[in-house]
Write a protein that holds these residues in place. Structure first.
Motif, PDB file in Angstrom:
ATOM      1  N   UNK A 116      36.368  33.350  41.635  1.00 54.20           N
ATOM      2  CA  UNK A 116      37.469  32.825  42.443  1.00 54.20           C
ATOM      3  C   UNK A 116      37.246  33.057  43.933  1.00 54.20           C
ATOM      4  N   UNK A 117      36.458  34.065  44.279  1.00 56.43           N
ATOM      5  CA  UNK A 117      36.157  34.376  45.676  1.00 56.43           C
ATOM      6  C   UNK A 117      34.957  33.589  46.204  1.00 56.43           C
ATOM      7  N   UNK A 154      44.387  43.124  40.793  1.00 55.20           N
ATOM      8  CA  UNK A 154      45.612  43.834  40.421  1.00 55.20           C
ATOM      9  C   UNK A 154      45.732  43.958  38.899  1.00 55.20           C
ATOM     10  N   UNK A 155      45.428  42.884  38.181  1.00 50.33           N
ATOM     11  CA  UNK A 155      45.478  42.912  36.714  1.00 50.33           C
ATOM     12  C   UNK A 155      44.479  43.929  36.158  1.00 50.33           C
ATOM     13  N   UNK A 156      43.303  43.958  36.757  1.00 46.31           N
ATOM     14  CA  UNK A 156      42.284  44.910  36.325  1.00 46.31           C
ATOM     15  C   UNK A 156      42.785  46.346  36.495  1.00 46.31           C
ATOM     16  N   UNK A 157      43.437  46.599  37.606  1.00 45.22           N
ATOM     17  CA  UNK A 157      44.000  47.931  37.841  1.00 45.22           C
ATOM     18  C   UNK A 157      45.099  48.249  36.837  1.00 45.22           C
ATOM     19  N   UNK A 158      45.933  47.261  36.523  1.00 47.87           N
ATOM     20  CA  UNK A 158      47.005  47.468  35.549  1.00 47.87           C
ATOM     21  C   UNK A 158      46.422  47.790  34.167  1.00 47.87           C
ATOM     22  N   UNK A 159      45.339  47.130  33.796  1.00 43.86           N
ATOM     23  CA  UNK A 159      44.673  47.446  32.526  1.00 43.86           C
ATOM     24  C   UNK A 159      44.165  48.879  32.561  1.00 43.86           C
ATOM     25  N   UNK A 160      43.576  49.273  33.689  1.00 36.63           N
ATOM     26  CA  UNK A 160      43.088  50.646  33.825  1.00 36.63           C
ATOM     27  C   UNK A 160      44.192  51.676  33.690  1.00 36.63           C
ATOM     28  N   UNK A 161      45.355  51.394  34.267  1.00 38.30           N
ATOM     29  CA  UNK A 161      46.497  52.305  34.132  1.00 38.30           C
ATOM     30  C   UNK A 161      46.914  52.392  32.668  1.00 38.30           C
ATOM     31  N   UNK A 162      47.007  51.247  32.001  1.00 36.52           N
ATOM     32  CA  UNK A 162      47.374  51.254  30.579  1.00 36.52           C
ATOM     33  C   UNK A 162      46.379  52.081  29.768  1.00 36.52           C
ATOM     34  N   UNK A 163      45.106  51.887  30.020  1.00 37.11           N
ATOM     35  CA  UNK A 163      44.079  52.639  29.290  1.00 37.11           C
ATOM     36  C   UNK A 163      44.174  54.135  29.560  1.00 37.11           C
ATOM     37  N   UNK A 164      44.562  54.513  30.767  1.00 40.20           N
ATOM     38  CA  UNK A 164      44.643  55.940  31.104  1.00 40.20           C
ATOM     39  C   UNK A 164      45.676  56.661  30.241  1.00 40.20           C
ATOM     40  N   UNK A 202      42.713  38.322  44.237  1.00 38.54           N
ATOM     41  CA  UNK A 202      43.429  39.577  44.435  1.00 38.54           C
ATOM     42  C   UNK A 202      44.315  39.916  43.252  1.00 38.54           C
ATOM     43  N   UNK A 203      44.894  38.907  42.643  1.00 39.53           N
ATOM     44  CA  UNK A 203      45.736  39.143  41.476  1.00 39.53           C
ATOM     45  C   UNK A 203      44.881  39.533  40.268  1.00 39.53           C
ATOM     46  N   UNK A 204      43.665  39.010  40.183  1.00 38.95           N
ATOM     47  CA  UNK A 204      42.742  39.480  39.131  1.00 38.95           C
ATOM     48  C   UNK A 204      42.436  40.963  39.330  1.00 38.95           C
ATOM     49  N   UNK A 227      48.225  39.012  34.812  1.00 41.16           N
ATOM     50  CA  UNK A 227      47.221  37.996  34.479  1.00 41.16           C
ATOM     51  C   UNK A 227      47.849  36.604  34.507  1.00 41.16           C
ATOM     52  N   UNK A 228      49.080  36.480  34.035  1.00 37.36           N
ATOM     53  CA  UNK A 228      49.763  35.176  34.084  1.00 37.36           C
ATOM     54  C   UNK A 228      49.912  34.706  35.536  1.00 37.36           C
ATOM     55  N   UNK A 229      50.186  35.637  36.438  1.00 41.52           N
ATOM     56  CA  UNK A 229      50.297  35.278  37.865  1.00 41.52           C
ATOM     57  C   UNK A 229      48.936  34.845  38.409  1.00 41.52           C
ATOM     58  N   UNK A 230      47.873  35.545  38.008  1.00 39.38           N
ATOM     59  CA  UNK A 230      46.520  35.141  38.428  1.00 39.38           C
ATOM     60  C   UNK A 230      46.205  33.743  37.907  1.00 39.38           C
ATOM     61  N   UNK A 231      46.606  33.488  36.677  1.00 38.64           N
ATOM     62  CA  UNK A 231      46.381  32.161  36.092  1.00 38.64           C
ATOM     63  C   UNK A 231      47.119  31.082  36.895  1.00 38.64           C
ATOM     64  N   UNK A 232      48.375  31.346  37.268  1.00 42.15           N
ATOM     65  CA  UNK A 232      49.129  30.365  38.055  1.00 42.15           C
ATOM     66  C   UNK A 232      48.449  30.098  39.393  1.00 42.15           C
TER      67      UNK A 232
END
Length: 185
Positions: free
Chosen positions: A77-78, A36-46, A32-34, A133-138
């Protein structure tokens, strides 16, 4: 096909292959955190839609490829331990991140101080994605032996490095300003 299934209304969800687990399971947190990270990248790209700079198309292509791979990392991970993964993360994917980091970093001034997440909106967005991404890594590290693929944690680790460099690269490319940490505050 309906978007809602009602099957998760009591706090359970299905992993790939149908195993039911609690929605607060560490594996669910990791994938789920991956997402979320993917969505955050998409927002940055927008935030880069109206911006122009030499190399933008290559940068955007690289970031979309990263988003696709991150989606697949979430799928790994799933997938319960010992089950076949339809798409497998490989060392070459980590090598690709490193090539991008090195290429973008070559164009940046050396860091002499810590910097604060700031500057252009896209740059700040990449800094935010980096922390997700750091949270997903943890979470992935917390799964330990439950992850079959040893490259998952390495990929997430390297991706957070890439997102840091991407934030700096975008700031430089679009005229954003990096704010250095003021230790006297």
């Amino acid at each position: 096909m309906r978007i809602y299934t009602r099957s998760g209304d009591k706090g359970q969800t299905s992993l790939i292959y149908g195993q039911r687990v609690s929605k607060d399971d560490l594996r669910v947190d990791a994938y789920g955190t991956c997402d979320e990270a993917n969505s955050a990248i998409g927002v940055a790209l927008s935030h880069l839609k109206g911006e122009e700079w030499e190399g933008k198309e290559s940068f955007m292509h690289d970031m979309q490829k990263i988003q696709t791979i991150l989606f697949h990392v979430g799928a790994e991970l799933a997938t319960p331990k010992g089950k076949e993964v339809q798409w497998e993360l490989k060392k070459e994917h980590i090598d690709g991140l490193e090539r991008s980091i090195d290429a973008w970093d070559e164009e940046l001034p050396p860091l002499k101080n810590f910097i604060l997440p700031s500057g252009h909106q896209a740059s700040a967005g990449f800094h935010f994605a980096r922390t997700v991404v750091r949270r997903a890594e943890r979470s992935a590290v917390g799964l330990g032996d439950e992850i079959d693929n040893p490259y998952v944690v390495s990929y997430l680790n390297r991706l957070s490095d890439l997102l840091f460099v991407a934030a700096r690269y975008v700031n430089k490319s679009v005229g954003g300003t990096e704010t250095t940490l003021n230790p006297d505050v």
